[in-house]
Each structure stands twice: as structure tokens, then as C-alpha cells.
Design a protein around this motif. Sequence first.
Motif, PDB file in Angstrom:
ATOM      1  N   LEU A 215      -8.102 -31.657  43.698  1.00  0.00           N
ATOM      2  CA  LEU A 215      -8.224 -32.213  45.051  1.00  0.00           C
ATOM      3  C   LEU A 215      -7.012 -33.084  45.373  1.00  0.00           C
ATOM      4  O   LEU A 215      -6.420 -32.975  46.455  1.00  0.00           O
ATOM      5  N   GLU A 216      -6.629 -33.940  44.433  1.00  0.00           N
ATOM      6  CA  GLU A 216      -5.478 -34.841  44.676  1.00  0.00           C
ATOM      7  C   GLU A 216      -4.203 -34.051  44.927  1.00  0.00           C
ATOM      8  O   GLU A 216      -3.407 -34.399  45.799  1.00  0.00           O
ATOM      9  N   ASP A 217      -4.004 -32.958  44.159  1.00  0.00           N
ATOM     10  CA  ASP A 217      -2.809 -32.119  44.354  1.00  0.00           C
ATOM     11  C   ASP A 217      -2.755 -31.568  45.772  1.00  0.00           C
ATOM     12  O   ASP A 217      -1.711 -31.611  46.435  1.00  0.00           O
ATOM     13  N   ILE A 242     -13.030 -39.168  48.075  1.00  0.00           N
ATOM     14  CA  ILE A 242     -12.611 -40.517  48.484  1.00  0.00           C
ATOM     15  C   ILE A 242     -11.390 -40.956  47.666  1.00  0.00           C
ATOM     16  O   ILE A 242     -10.406 -41.465  48.218  1.00  0.00           O
ATOM     17  N   GLU A 243     -11.428 -40.731  46.350  1.00  0.00           N
ATOM     18  CA  GLU A 243     -10.296 -41.118  45.479  1.00  0.00           C
ATOM     19  C   GLU A 243      -9.019 -40.374  45.878  1.00  0.00           C
ATOM     20  O   GLU A 243      -7.936 -40.957  45.919  1.00  0.00           O
ATOM     21  N   ALA A 244      -9.151 -39.063  46.172  1.00  0.00           N
ATOM     22  CA  ALA A 244      -7.976 -38.277  46.589  1.00  0.00           C
ATOM     23  C   ALA A 244      -7.443 -38.786  47.922  1.00  0.00           C
ATOM     24  O   ALA A 244      -6.231 -38.810  48.166  1.00  0.00           O
ATOM     25  N   GLY A 245      -8.357 -39.224  48.804  1.00  0.00           N
ATOM     26  CA  GLY A 245      -7.953 -39.795  50.092  1.00  0.00           C
ATOM     27  C   GLY A 245      -7.195 -41.103  49.907  1.00  0.00           C
ATOM     28  O   GLY A 245      -6.193 -41.359  50.586  1.00  0.00           O
ATOM     29  N   SER A 248      -3.669 -40.410  48.619  1.00  0.00           N
ATOM     30  CA  SER A 248      -2.740 -39.834  49.604  1.00  0.00           C
ATOM     31  C   SER A 248      -2.730 -40.634  50.910  1.00  0.00           C
ATOM     32  O   SER A 248      -2.231 -40.148  51.929  1.00  0.00           O
ATOM     33  N   ASN A 249      -3.303 -41.855  50.866  1.00  0.00           N
ATOM     34  CA  ASN A 249      -3.266 -42.788  52.001  1.00  0.00           C
ATOM     35  C   ASN A 249      -3.878 -42.194  53.264  1.00  0.00           C
ATOM     36  O   ASN A 249      -3.290 -42.234  54.341  1.00  0.00           O
ATOM     37  N   ARG A 250      -5.068 -41.630  53.120  1.00  0.00           N
ATOM     38  CA  ARG A 250      -5.745 -41.014  54.261  1.00  0.00           C
ATOM     39  C   ARG A 250      -6.987 -41.812  54.647  1.00  0.00           C
ATOM     40  O   ARG A 250      -7.671 -42.367  53.795  1.00  0.00           O
ATOM     41  N   ASP A 291      -1.502 -36.216  58.930  1.00  0.00           N
ATOM     42  CA  ASP A 291      -1.451 -36.297  57.465  1.00  0.00           C
ATOM     43  C   ASP A 291      -2.059 -37.599  56.921  1.00  0.00           C
ATOM     44  O   ASP A 291      -1.939 -37.905  55.742  1.00  0.00           O
ATOM     45  N   ARG A 292      -2.731 -38.353  57.797  1.00  0.00           N
ATOM     46  CA  ARG A 292      -3.416 -39.582  57.374  1.00  0.00           C
ATOM     47  C   ARG A 292      -4.940 -39.433  57.430  1.00  0.00           C
ATOM     48  O   ARG A 292      -5.669 -40.400  57.306  1.00  0.00           O
ATOM     49  N   ILE A 293      -5.428 -38.189  57.609  1.00  0.00           N
ATOM     50  CA  ILE A 293      -6.867 -37.977  57.848  1.00  0.00           C
ATOM     51  C   ILE A 293      -7.463 -37.031  56.804  1.00  0.00           C
ATOM     52  O   ILE A 293      -6.887 -35.990  56.485  1.00  0.00           O
ATOM     53  N   VAL A 294      -8.638 -37.393  56.283  1.00  0.00           N
ATOM     54  CA  VAL A 294      -9.472 -36.464  55.533  1.00  0.00           C
ATOM     55  C   VAL A 294     -10.873 -36.473  56.174  1.00  0.00           C
ATOM     56  O   VAL A 294     -11.408 -37.545  56.473  1.00  0.00           O
TER      57      VAL A 294
END
Length: 557
Positions: A215-217, A242-245, A248-250, A291-294
Motif C-alpha cells: 500500500l505504501e509503495d 491510514i499509515e500509508a496515508g 505519503s502526507n495525504r 496527490d494529498r488525498i486518500v
Amino acid sequence: MAGSEKKLSIFALGGVGEIGKNMYVVQYADDIVVIDCGSKFPDVELPGIDIIVPDISYLIENRNKVRALVITHGHEDHIGGLPYILKQLNMPVYTSKLTMGLIEGKLKEHGILGSTERVLIHADSVLKFGTIVASFFKTNHSIPDSLGVVLDTPEGAVVHTGDFKFDQTPVNGQYADLHRMSDIGKKGVLALLSESTNAERPGFTPSEKSVGVNLEDVFRTARQRVIVSTFASNVHRLQQVIEAGIASNRKLVVIGRSMVNMITIASELGYLNIPDGMLIEPNEVNKYAADRIVILCTGSQGEPMSALTRMARSNHKQVEILPGDTVIISATPIPGNERNIGRTVDELFRLGAHVIYGSGSLTGMHVSGHASQEELKLMINLMRPKFFIPIHGEYRMLRQHSTLAQAVGVDPANIFIVDNGEVVEIQNGAARKRGKVPAGNTLIDGLGIGDVGNIVLRDRKHLSQDGILIVVVSISKQEGTILSGPDIISRGFVYVRESEGLLDDASRIVSNTINKLTHENENQWSTIKSNVKDALGRFLYERTRRKPMILPIIMEV
């Protein structure tokens, strides 16, 4: 039949020979402990039905013996039947913290929270239910607070694994309690009831943590928004999104009723950790760069009204899919949902999204929460049961699980593959199948519990295949002659404007039939209606090769 002599009876009211509606019963003499109370979704053979829950006729009949309802974890196939079953039989409910939070939401919605006795338990709880002593052990699963159950009876210990896997690196640090399991096995297990979902899958089920890395990738390389759809109940997966967000600063947007409920309950109870300021409302999405949204949403099974499906069809009120968005479907299809998911994926691709779905498109976006073959063997080796009853799975899975049990040394004569309602009776250390208790499906349609039976379903299928014709005729009370009609109303049979000739002929058939009967002094309504149905049915089949439902309405004036 399970009775109240000094013997142990074990049976399923749901969950064997099927996926879903898990409910298992352990009875010793006059004490009954029920484990789980699930639901399952209907197939196409059950038009209009919302969900299916177990038939609890046996429990209602023996209501004075029911001591407790123990819930192993918070998935729908284990808790979904609760509001409907508790309305029929009020049992005290025992379960762990997160599961209790999810259950209380359901009971509140159905207005029975106040009337239901609820007892919070944990892995170290020990409870006495008459002659049965219950204790528990921690397991790993795709939802926190999953427990296995040990029921010590005068005949010996019965162990129910709940749903489990052996995850050596669990996301929440809740390790399966191998030491406790080993101790239970050393003390002696009379009967093991173990889940069979992945009994056909060789090897070990990968760790949930492996999904987080993938997910982080994707989150880091995605140029625009990332939309993740998964099961709302998979709290570990939600935390990893949530951690991946965070990495990646989302900002996080949550869409879909069940997802919002789960995020709210799990956060309040401390099972999810969302940093302050990360969560934003759906109407704030356009205030931030793409690119700041999940977006975390429901719809991983292609459900028609779910958030992802509505986005794919461009009819979601708040969010639309934009070219370049990355959509991750982080779940495997439940059997029967493949077509809906395929349709949703097609629509997403049409809108220009990059879609990551299924096991073949990109490795590691989903891992199962259930034990594969080597873990199932490990559980049997830890418990070393005398008798083995595979549960929680379709027949082929139960059969495969029994083969695994034999491979690790369980005597084939001591393995019982059962159907719902089939009783395994153990007395003086000897076990046998003995009789059946009532077990089947209770169908839920709207607010109705079990009020839709075979005849109603047959009518629904009939209507869905050939439609309905309603024939309305007014007859004179004195002379028995037709005063008005026959008027024929067609729904789902033929298009009236294009079939006027056919319907005119049908009217003549009805008139001729009624006139013939009145001429013969036949004035029994049931006979007139039956003759009208038969004559009209024969005529329509000859002309159309269809058999619509025919509903004659005859009024006496």
C-alpha cells in the motif's frame, strides 16, 4: 436428538455446508451454550430476501436451558443475525470489547439494546454456565479481539477455534496465544471444532503486514488521488491505509455508511489511530491537491448501492472518479460477486482510473484472514483432540480439512463431517452421530423475520419469469351475467399497446368461460376463478409459450 440426559451434544444451526450464518451449540444435560450468531446473503434463488439467519426452533423449544450466547469476533457471518435472533429468544451475550461495540450499534438500531444483557469478556475470562465452564484464548484474524472458546464439560473439553490464522507479525501486536493453546492441548481436548475456510489452500496465509508495505509503495508513486475499497470490518487493513496515508502526507476521506460506522467505533475504542487533522469531510476533497488525498470507501464486493459502485457510475453526490486516480480494491470476491466487481472495474477503467484489483494484477493488495493448510494442521497439533469436527465452510472444505486432520494423526473414525442440525453425541468417551435438530434458513425481508416461506418465494420466481395478468369482472348477483369487463391488466407479461389483439382474445376466453359456468348454474366463486385461470392459462400458453401468474378478481354487484 439432543436431550437432557448426562451426555454431551454438539451441533451446528448454521455454518457447515455453507459460508456464513455461523451458529454452533454445545449442550451438556440441561445447559446450553451457543457460539456465534451470524447471517449470510441470499443467492438469486431467493428474490427480495435481504439476509438469511439460522433457524433457532430448537433453542426456542429449550429456552430454559440456554445459558449464554458467546461471540468469537465481529464479522457479519458471526454477528449479523443477532438483532433478529434476540427478538425471538433473549439470551445474554458474552463477547470482547470491539465486537461488543459493533453489536451494540446493531441492537440500538433495532431498539433492543436496553433489553439485551451484555457481558464484556477478554482472553483471561473464566465463566460458569451451569455444568459448563468457559475460558478463552487469543487468535489472529482480520479483525481485532478475535477469540477461541474452550468449554469444559463433565465429559471433557470442547474447543471452538473461531476464525483464525497464525500471523507472526500482526499489525496490532495481538499475537495468537500459542502457549495457551498448547496448555489447552496438554490438559486434553475431547472435541475440536476448527474453521475450514482455507482448507483447500496449501501453505501458510501471508501476514497482514505484507499488505501495508505494498500500500505504501502505491501511495508514494500515485500522482493523483488514491481510492481504497475494502471490507469495513478489516480494521487492520484500515489502519494500514491510514499509515500509508501518513507516510505519503495525504488527508483521509471516509465514505460509505458501514465504513464511517467502523471508523467511528474502532477509533473511539482505541483500535484505530488516526492523527488529529488527518480526517476531512467528503465536501472538502477539492480544497486539497489530488496527490494529498486518500479516500477509504465501501464497495469492494461491487454492491449496487455502495460508494465505489456509485463513483464508478458517476452518480456519487460528493466524489467523482478523475482520469489518473488510482483505485485499489483490497479484497477477494465473495463467491457470486465476481460479476458485480467485474462491472465496477470496467466502469472505473472507462473513467480513466488506474485500477489495482484481484490477486493477479499486483501482488499483495489483499491477504486472507483465515488459516491455510499448514496453519490448520498446526492448530490440530497444538490441541491434539480425540474427536474432530470441521466447521465454517462448504462441504468440500470440510472434507479437505478432515483429510488434513488424518494427515496429522487424528483417527478417521473420530472425525465427524456434519450437516446443519446433525448432532454429534458424546457419552462416556464414545462419540456417534445421533439424530437431527431442526436447522435451516430463516429469511429476513424488510422487518419480517421468517414470514416469507416457500410459497411466497415460488410466487416471486413465477412473477419474475413471466409476469402477471389481473382479470377484473363484475357479475350481476341476480342474473349471474357479466355487467362489466373482463378488464385485463398486464404487468411483466406483454406490452399492452402492442398486444391488443391477444388481450381482446383473452377477454373473450374469460367471458365465454364465465357465461358457460353461469349457464350451468355454477355460482361457487372458487370454481369460477379456477376455471378462468385454467382456460386463460391454456390459451396464453398456446399463443405465447409463456405462463404468467393469473389473478382473477370477480365482483358481485
